[in-house]
Write a protein that holds these residues in place. Structure first.
Motif, PDB file in Angstrom:
ATOM      1  N   GLY A 286       5.751  -4.218 -10.823  1.00 42.49           N
ATOM      2  CA  GLY A 286       5.450  -3.446 -12.130  1.00 42.49           C
ATOM      3  C   GLY A 286       4.602  -2.345 -11.806  1.00 42.49           C
ATOM      4  N   ARG A 287       3.781  -2.220 -10.848  1.00 37.66           N
ATOM      5  CA  ARG A 287       2.946  -0.983 -10.517  1.00 37.66           C
ATOM      6  C   ARG A 287       3.957   0.227 -10.285  1.00 37.66           C
ATOM      7  NH1 ARG A 287      -1.912  -1.478  -9.368  1.00 37.66           N
ATOM      8  NH2 ARG A 287      -2.199  -2.504 -11.434  1.00 37.66           N
ATOM      9  N   LYS A 288       4.940  -0.292  -9.461  1.00 35.81           N
ATOM     10  CA  LYS A 288       5.836   1.033  -9.105  1.00 35.81           C
ATOM     11  C   LYS A 288       6.622   1.346 -10.437  1.00 35.81           C
ATOM     12  CE  LYS A 288       6.604  -0.976  -4.549  1.00 35.81           C
ATOM     13  NZ  LYS A 288       7.268  -1.949  -3.547  1.00 35.81           N
ATOM     14  N   SER A 299       5.688   9.268  -6.469  1.00 36.56           N
ATOM     15  CA  SER A 299       6.055   7.506  -5.928  1.00 36.56           C
ATOM     16  C   SER A 299       6.867   7.861  -4.976  1.00 36.56           C
ATOM     17  CB  SER A 299       6.718   7.340  -7.180  1.00 36.56           C
ATOM     18  OG  SER A 299       6.402   7.248  -8.511  1.00 36.56           O
ATOM     19  N   ARG A 300       7.965   8.885  -4.741  1.00 39.53           N
ATOM     20  CA  ARG A 300       8.729   8.823  -3.674  1.00 39.53           C
ATOM     21  C   ARG A 300       7.782   9.170  -2.170  1.00 39.53           C
ATOM     22  NH1 ARG A 300      12.688  11.977  -0.681  1.00 39.53           N
ATOM     23  NH2 ARG A 300      11.697  14.088  -1.293  1.00 39.53           N
TER      24      ARG A 300
ATOM     25  N   LEU B 102      -4.975   5.160  -5.024  1.00 42.10           N
ATOM     26  CA  LEU B 102      -5.472   5.208  -3.630  1.00 42.10           C
ATOM     27  C   LEU B 102      -4.440   4.030  -3.136  1.00 42.10           C
ATOM     28  CD1 LEU B 102      -9.257   4.869  -3.935  1.00 42.10           C
ATOM     29  CD2 LEU B 102      -7.884   6.819  -2.803  1.00 42.10           C
ATOM     30  N   PHE B 103      -3.946   2.943  -3.744  1.00 40.98           N
ATOM     31  CA  PHE B 103      -3.280   2.180  -3.073  1.00 40.98           C
ATOM     32  C   PHE B 103      -1.675   1.964  -3.394  1.00 40.98           C
ATOM     33  CE2 PHE B 103      -7.464   0.371  -2.617  1.00 40.98           C
ATOM     34  CZ  PHE B 103      -7.534  -0.283  -1.339  1.00 40.98           C
ATOM     35  N   LEU B 104      -1.258   3.301  -4.102  1.00 44.20           N
ATOM     36  CA  LEU B 104      -0.117   3.160  -4.564  1.00 44.20           C
ATOM     37  C   LEU B 104       1.069   2.966  -3.274  1.00 44.20           C
ATOM     38  CD1 LEU B 104       1.762   3.557  -6.817  1.00 44.20           C
ATOM     39  CD2 LEU B 104       2.052   5.873  -6.423  1.00 44.20           C
ATOM     40  N   ILE B 159      -6.187   4.821   3.731  1.00 43.06           N
ATOM     41  CA  ILE B 159      -6.081   3.665   3.389  1.00 43.06           C
ATOM     42  C   ILE B 159      -4.732   3.189   4.267  1.00 43.06           C
ATOM     43  CG2 ILE B 159      -5.019   1.978   1.898  1.00 43.06           C
ATOM     44  CD1 ILE B 159      -6.994   3.238  -0.182  1.00 43.06           C
ATOM     45  N   GLY B 160      -4.757   2.140   4.888  1.00 43.44           N
ATOM     46  CA  GLY B 160      -3.813   1.636   6.066  1.00 43.44           C
ATOM     47  C   GLY B 160      -4.217   2.109   7.381  1.00 43.44           C
TER      48      GLY B 160
END
Ligand SMILES: Nc1ncnc2c1ncn2[C@@H]1O[C@H](COP(=O)(O)OP(=O)(O)OP(=O)(O)O)[C@@H](O)[C@H]1O
Ligand SMILES: [Mg+2]
Lengths: 421, 259
Positions: A286-288, A299-300, B102-104, B159-160
């Motif tokens: 969902g977050r995506k 996003s990519r 940040l966590f995307l 992060i990571g």
């Protein structure tokens, strides 16, 4: 908030900007934050709730019969089928795209199901599964053409709008209509079967479940956040939210109990809304979806496969369209040429937007499908009762949709100027 | 630095239609080394970063990771290797809040469900170490200032567990204090044994933290210098073209005007 003072003490420059208006604790702080959000253009469900109250007031002022027992059932009856289309569309709208094919797919799904289960005598449950899978495949195909070939979604689904309607007519053949038996799943979805057999306790049990699970999950989350030292919702806010939900849920149960109880198709719709809400807000899938709706390139680069998200979202939309088509056909007990009524498409889009899901992508909630459909079917019930002609009905629905889009665009503009979008 | 470089580019070329953005570029980054990548506007620095990060796959040449040749065709490939990138154009989702950005793409989960509490906690810790003032970690990125966004983008890359961190003009929008913080951060990354590629137009910053300076000019290598033993004039001459510098160019212009 205790955590903020702690960080301020430990580091010379804190992560929290002292200029930020911190939310005061307690109910007063909640109200102030609420006011600030409204002024910032973050309207949430406010316009639609106010609109709903106005609609109910106007109609009951015009005709006291509007609050008669049957109106609630009428609203619930018309809400579910198109509401399911709208629920699938919310996913697509969150991407900032559109799916014009849902009406045609729903008609095709009903025809497909009728041909399998009535003409070929297939087990209806198997036929349902095949129909839903078929809807998802149709959606995935459209999503694939959009995501992989790069044809604008508007055009792909416009072609679907025409094409799937053609396939439906071909499937229905010369008869044009296939009657569905009022039994099994069809009966369940028809709006004439009721939770706990229409027992008066059914609605209240559901309402109690809803309020209790919301209150308990909010309190559990509050405890986790408190022990982790991050800001949490004050208890007063949780009580307020639960009370508002209780008013809505018990009110709805009361209204529906005036007639025959809570229709089972409405229960199914609510269950699917809860699941969809969970998927969108609590899972990384969902977050995506929100991320792609916000910024495709970001996003990519964050490693999200944008095509996979797009294809899967269109598949979800197709599956919900197929289920919606089954519900619509069940309420009329027939799969016919009217199944792909373009009005259903318009109503489904309108419901999502009226309910507060943005056409610009990245902002919205599945509950907008429910709220928007409540508005639309409340208006329909009222116009139907006043005996207004179709011409007036269409004009009024057009104005309502336009008003919703104007609110969406204006709130987006306000959000921009107050730095929230 | 005798061990194999953690990341190495061998004869990398990249074309955009008619533009030859990179030609036969070589670059090496060792663990615990800060390589400054400098060059004029349009020299191809950001393009080079994007080829390493998998945003634009290379046309020719090879990328070596810890001595092995690897193929980086998608951002995921670079992420899996351990390359974290801060892009010049930041690439954040305006509609998501700071924590979610940040966590995307690498959200923390607890029993399959997003663990918002842990993510929020870690975000606060991380941002505190960068000494950035952000109104709240739960407000949308859209409501942050340019510099605040830049710090969020930098924090994102930490992060990571990256092995190589690429910073494309990370201090361009930052104030004095935040720039100092970022430079401190670069040194901390080096101490932790990470490879860092730092792109900057600010020679003072470069000289302060970099071990090596690699110069790009018109999409080609134009020299690699150890910072300690190289004067600023030499680097600037390489950036502008060894045979021409501001002085010779002015002279050429006056000569032309005199004709
Ligand atoms: N996506 C693209 N499509 C076409 N050409 C591009 C693209 N990206 C970069 N270029 C071209 O490649 C060349 C190098 O650009 P690049 O962004 O790498 O420069 P840079 O060294 O980062 O400059 P700056 O210091 O201004 O950031 C430029 O001529 C630019 O026009
Ligand atoms: Mg650049």
């Amino acid at each position: 908030m205790s955590n903020d003072t702690k960080t301020q003490a430990s580091a010379p420059t804190s992560a929290v900007d002292p200029r930020l208006l911190q939310r005061e604790s307690g109910l007063q702080g909640y109200l102030n934050e609420f006011k600030r959000k409204i002024r910032g253009g973050d309207l949430g469900s406010l316009p639609v709730v106010v609109g709903l109250l106005v609609i109910w007031a106007v109609f009951s002022f015009n005709d006291s019969k509007y609050f008669a027992a049957t109106t609630g059932t009428f609203v619930a009856y018309y809400m579910v089928g198109v509401g399911l289309l709208s629920l699938g569309l919310v996913f697509v709208l969150l991407l900032g795209e559109i799916d014009l094919s849902v009406g045609a797919v729903s008609g095709l799904a009903a025809a497909f199901f009728a041909v399998l289960s009535v003409n070929h005598g297939m087990n209806p449950w198997l036929a349902v599964v095949l129909t839903l899978v078929g809807g998802a495949l149709i959606g995935a195909l459209q999503g694939w053409i959009f995501a992989k070939i790069g044809v604008p979604a508007f055009v792909v689904t416009l072609a679907g709008f025409l094409g799937w309607q053609g396939v439906m007519l071909w499937l229905l053949g010369s008869t044009g209509t296939i009657n569905l038996p009022d039994s099994g799943l069809n009966h369940f979805l028809s709006g004439n079967s009721f939770f706990l057999g229409g027992d008066i306790s059914g609605g209240y049990i559901l309402a109690l479940l809803a309020v209790a699970s919301m209150a308990v999950s909010s309190l559990l989350e509050q405890r986790r956040r408190r022990s982790a030292g991050v800001p949490f919702r004050p208890t007063s806010e949780i009580v307020l939210r639960s009370a508002l939900l209780a008013v809505g849920a018990f009110g709805a149960a009361f209204v529906l109990n005036q007639d025959r109880g809570v229709p089972n198709d409405l229960v199914l719709f609510l269950a699917l809304l809860i699941i969809a809400d969970f998927v969108l807000r609590r899972t990384s899938y969902g977050r995506k979806i929100f991320a792609v709706g916000g910024n495709i390139e970001a996003s990519r680069r964050a490693g999200i496969s944008v095509s996979a998200i797009r294809i899967s979202v269109y598949a979800i939309s197709g599956a919900f369209a197929a289920l919606g088509g089954l519900a619509i056909a069940s309420t009329t007990s027939a799969a016919g040429q009217a199944g792909a009524d373009p009005n259903n498409l318009m109503m489904a889009i309108a419901a999502a937007v009226i309910g507060g899901t943005s056409l610009f992508g990245g902002r919205g909630r599945v509950w907008s499908a429910l709220l928007g459909m409540l508005v639309i079917s409340s208006i329909q019930a009222g116009l139907y009762m006043l005996g207004l002609n179709l011409d007036i009905q269409y004009m009024i629905m057009g104005v309502v949709l336009l008003a919703a889009v104007v609110v969406d665009s204006l709130s987006r503009r306000t959000q921009k100027s107050s730095g929230r979008a | 630095m005798t061990s194999a470089p953690v990341l190495a580019l061998r004869g990398v070329s990249k074309r955009f239609g008619a533009v030859q953005a990179l030609t036969d570029v070589e670059l090496e980054v060792h663990a615990g080394e800060v390589v400054a990548l400098v060059g004029d506007n349009g020299a191809g620095k950001s393009t080079l970063v994007k080829t390493i990060a998998g945003v634009h796959p290379i046309d020719e040449g090879a990328i070596e990771w810890e001595g092995r040749e690897v193929h980086i065709n998608r951002p995921q490939d670079a992420q899996h290797l351990g390359v974290a990138t801060v892009y010049q154009d930041l690439a954040l989702c305006d509609n998501l809040d700071v924590v979610n950005n940040l966590f995307l793409g690498r959200e923390l989960r607890r029993r399959g469900v997003l663990d918002e509490v842990a993510m929020e906690q870690k975000s606060r810790e991380l941002l505190d170490t960068l000494s950035i003032r952000i109104p709240s970690v739960r407000i949308p990125i859209a409501s942050l200032s340019g510099g605040q966004r830049q710090v969020v983008a930098i924090a994102r890359s930490l992060i990571g567990e990256p092995k190589v961190v690429i910073l494309d003009e990370p201090t361009a929008a930052l104030g004095v204090e935040q720039t100092a913080q970022v430079l401190d951060l670069v040194e901390r990354l080096r101490e932790r044994g990470l490879g860092v590629i730092l792109i900057s137009h600010n020679m003072a910053d470069v000289r302060a933290v970099a071990d090596t300076v690699a110069v790009l000019r018109l999409g080609k290598n134009n020299g690699t210098f150890p910072v300690q033993e190289t004067t600023q004039e030499t680097i600037i001459a390489a950036i502008t073209g060894a045979t021409e510098n501001a002085v010779t160019r002015r002279a050429a212009r006056t000569a032309e005007a005199a004709k």
